[in-house]
Scaffold this motif. Sequence first.
Motif, PDB file in Angstrom:
ATOM      1  N   GLU A 102       7.165  -9.135  -5.949  1.00 22.10           N
ATOM      2  CA  GLU A 102       6.834  -8.563  -7.255  1.00 22.10           C
ATOM      3  C   GLU A 102       5.321  -8.618  -7.488  1.00 22.10           C
ATOM      4  OE1 GLU A 102       7.702  -6.520 -10.551  1.00 22.10           O
ATOM      5  OE2 GLU A 102       9.348  -7.370  -9.418  1.00 22.10           O
ATOM      6  N   LEU A 103       4.698  -9.743  -7.045  1.00 19.08           N
ATOM      7  CA  LEU A 103       3.259  -9.941  -7.203  1.00 19.08           C
ATOM      8  C   LEU A 103       2.652 -10.303  -5.844  1.00 19.08           C
ATOM      9  CD1 LEU A 103       3.469 -12.136 -10.424  1.00 19.08           C
ATOM     10  CD2 LEU A 103       2.796  -9.729 -10.312  1.00 19.08           C
ATOM     11  N   PRO A 104       2.335  -9.318  -5.007  1.00 24.91           N
ATOM     12  CA  PRO A 104       1.770  -9.616  -3.683  1.00 24.91           C
ATOM     13  C   PRO A 104       0.472 -10.421  -3.780  1.00 24.91           C
ATOM     14  CG  PRO A 104       2.393  -7.313  -3.841  1.00 24.91           C
ATOM     15  CD  PRO A 104       2.514  -7.894  -5.223  1.00 24.91           C
ATOM     16  N   SER A 105       0.249 -11.281  -2.789  1.00 23.04           N
ATOM     17  CA  SER A 105      -0.932 -12.155  -2.800  1.00 23.04           C
ATOM     18  C   SER A 105      -2.237 -11.375  -2.735  1.00 23.04           C
ATOM     19  CB  SER A 105      -0.859 -13.141  -1.633  1.00 23.04           C
ATOM     20  OG  SER A 105      -0.791 -12.440  -0.410  1.00 23.04           O
ATOM     21  N   ASP A 106      -2.191 -10.128  -2.226  1.00 21.49           N
ATOM     22  CA  ASP A 106      -3.417  -9.325  -2.160  1.00 21.49           C
ATOM     23  C   ASP A 106      -3.717  -8.610  -3.473  1.00 21.49           C
ATOM     24  OD1 ASP A 106      -1.599  -7.227  -2.244  1.00 21.49           O
ATOM     25  OD2 ASP A 106      -2.121  -6.444  -0.264  1.00 21.49           O
ATOM     26  N   GLY A 107      -2.850  -8.819  -4.486  1.00 21.34           N
ATOM     27  CA  GLY A 107      -3.080  -8.216  -5.797  1.00 21.34           C
ATOM     28  C   GLY A 107      -2.610  -6.779  -5.905  1.00 21.34           C
ATOM     29  N   GLY A 108      -2.017  -6.254  -4.858  1.00 16.27           N
ATOM     30  CA  GLY A 108      -1.563  -4.869  -4.859  1.00 16.27           C
ATOM     31  C   GLY A 108      -0.274  -4.661  -5.634  1.00 16.27           C
ATOM     32  N   ALA A 109       0.258  -3.460  -5.499  1.00 16.59           N
ATOM     33  CA  ALA A 109       1.500  -3.090  -6.173  1.00 16.59           C
ATOM     34  C   ALA A 109       2.682  -3.847  -5.565  1.00 16.59           C
ATOM     35  CB  ALA A 109       1.715  -1.584  -6.029  1.00 16.59           C
ATOM     36  N   PRO A 110       3.750  -4.011  -6.349  1.00 15.17           N
ATOM     37  CA  PRO A 110       4.944  -4.656  -5.805  1.00 15.17           C
ATOM     38  C   PRO A 110       5.421  -3.937  -4.540  1.00 15.17           C
ATOM     39  CG  PRO A 110       5.162  -4.330  -8.167  1.00 15.17           C
ATOM     40  CD  PRO A 110       3.925  -3.598  -7.744  1.00 15.17           C
ATOM     41  N   GLN A 111       5.972  -4.709  -3.613  1.00 16.35           N
ATOM     42  CA  GLN A 111       6.473  -4.153  -2.363  1.00 16.35           C
ATOM     43  C   GLN A 111       7.917  -4.590  -2.181  1.00 16.35           C
ATOM     44  OE1 GLN A 111       4.003  -5.017   1.030  1.00 16.35           O
ATOM     45  NE2 GLN A 111       2.160  -4.970  -0.201  1.00 16.35           N
ATOM     46  N   TRP A 112       8.749  -3.652  -1.699  1.00 18.21           N
ATOM     47  CA  TRP A 112      10.165  -3.937  -1.492  1.00 18.21           C
ATOM     48  C   TRP A 112      10.576  -3.461  -0.115  1.00 18.21           C
ATOM     49  CZ3 TRP A 112      11.711  -7.181  -4.974  1.00 18.21           C
ATOM     50  CH2 TRP A 112      11.098  -7.160  -6.231  1.00 18.21           C
ATOM     51  N   TRP A 113      11.499  -4.186   0.477  1.00 16.24           N
ATOM     52  CA  TRP A 113      12.014  -3.788   1.784  1.00 16.24           C
ATOM     53  C   TRP A 113      13.503  -4.093   1.859  1.00 16.24           C
ATOM     54  CZ3 TRP A 113       7.531  -6.691   1.215  1.00 16.24           C
ATOM     55  CH2 TRP A 113       7.647  -8.066   1.260  1.00 16.24           C
ATOM     56  N   THR A 114      14.158  -3.480   2.819  1.00 20.23           N
ATOM     57  CA  THR A 114      15.581  -3.694   3.048  1.00 20.23           C
ATOM     58  C   THR A 114      15.746  -4.510   4.322  1.00 20.23           C
ATOM     59  OG1 THR A 114      16.182  -1.643   1.932  1.00 20.23           O
ATOM     60  CG2 THR A 114      17.807  -2.586   3.455  1.00 20.23           C
TER      61      THR A 114
END
Length: 150
Positions: A102-114
């Motif tokens: 939800e809050l990536p360490s690089d400060g970017g947008a949330p990332q989701w994967w399957t």
Amino acid sequence: MQKVVGYVVSDGRLLVFTHDDFPLEVTGVQVPAGTIESGEQPAAAVAREVWEETGVDVRIVRALGVEQYDMWPSKPELHERYFFQLAPRGDSLAERWRAGEELPSDGGAPQWWTCQWIPLEQAHVLCNGFGARLGEIILGASDGTTVEGG
């Protein structure tokens, strides 16, 4: 740059994931991997990365060695990758689930994967040199020995 790569194996299957918000042609099929933090041992780093990326608690089965991987042309980086075979702790694992940050360490947008399990024999689909040490696991399983954790 020092990295870890985790092959989580259970019942002759490998834990992999694909990114939900990016085309498969861009990110490919991956296994849990990540950067070794300052002062961290590779074995601790791989267990942490698997947990952070998939939510699966694992134990180390064995270290599989170290490989160099040049990220060019996507990044001007040379990775020193420590590969591990791992086994999940516990028995109740879903066949497929969604994970992410939800809050990536690089400060970017949330990332989701399957996340999902694939047969070890289909692991040739891994991208970015992630399959570099799979032969040791697959050969061990095909010569009549049992793959620990499987």
